[in-house]
Design an enzyme around this catalytic site. Structure first.
Site: not given
Ligand code: PGA
Length: 249
Positions: A9-11, A95, A97, A167, A173, A213, A234-235
């Protein structure tokens, strides 16, 4: 056996040019594995570049969100058929967010999931508790509510087409990964809910990913847990070497 899904997930990161650069390096390192599904979900504007760069490879491209109408006067929104026409096969729904910053609710998660299925996309439906909920012992009740209101109203055949991502919000993050045991406990809760609503067969088949993470240095222990059917990253999905290490795990 459930085929693992390794999703990125590149956000809100990367330009089309950076997208092409990522895949040039990433594809060299992943080959074409048949025993796992690899999905990258870039921002909408990078989807054409991502689809072009991955054509002929096993890598699939997904959206990060969709609206539940197919078209209309909904400024700023993108529909399932549009994502499909652009070459997407997957889409992230609900998600945390989106839930936290963009008023996503279990009801809108359900509407988006149905819209994704109607468009022929595989929804990756996200659930997970906040730190506050975990610390007050409400993890199971939060997951139950998210499942009952966001997923349970699907028909059984529809449920058979979705992927679930657990999640925990406190792990996203933050560098704080859930232990495989914590994740497994949540996955078991979700699978039990699925079994009581849809039956044991669909519950045994649904892929439940872990997200929060995930990094090259914890992927092995997470994937060793039999309840974890893949990851939503994500990251660590932004860097081609780090995401290749994860997908190759
Ligand atoms: P993260 O994000 O790996 O940066 O913790 C995961 C996500 O939000 O899908």
């Amino acid at each position: 056996m459930r085929t693992p899904v390794m999703a990125g997930n590149w956000k809100m990161y990367k330009t089309p040019e950076e997208t092409a650069g990522f895949f040039a390096r990433f594809l060299e390192q992943v080959g074409n594995p048949a025993d796992r599904e690899i999905v990258i979900c870039p921002p909408f504007v990078n989807i054409p570049a991502a689809v072009a760069a991955t054509s002929g490879s096993v890598v699939r491209i997904g959206g990060q969100n969709l609206y539940w109408k197919t078209e209309g006067a909904f400024t700023g929104e993108v529909s399932g058929p549009m994502l499909r026409a652009a070459g997407c096969t997957h889409v992230i729904v609900g998600h945390s967010e989106r839930r936290q910053y963009f008023s996503e609710t279990d009801e809108t998660v359900l509407a988006r999931t149905r819209a994704a299925l109607e468009a022929g996309l595989t929804p990756i439906v996200c659930v997970g508790e906040t730190l506050e909920a975990r610390e007050s012992g409400e993890t199971a009740s939060v997951l139950t509510r998210q499942f009952q209101d966001g997923i349970a109203p699907l028909e059984t055949a529809q449920f058979g087409q979705i992927v679930i991502a657990y999640e925990p919000v406190w792990a996203i993050g933050t560098g704080r990964t859930a232990t495989p045991a914590i994740a497994a406990e949540a996955h078991v809760t979700l699978r039990r809910l699925a079994a009581s609503r849809f039956g044991t067969d669909p519950a045994d088949r649904v892929r439940i990913l872990y997200g929060g993470s995930v990094k090259p240095d914890n992927i092995q222990t997470l994937m060793a847990e039999k309840e974890i059917d893949g990851v939503l990253v994500g990251g660590a999905s932004l860097d081609p070497v780090s995401f290749a290490t994860i997908t190759n795990a």
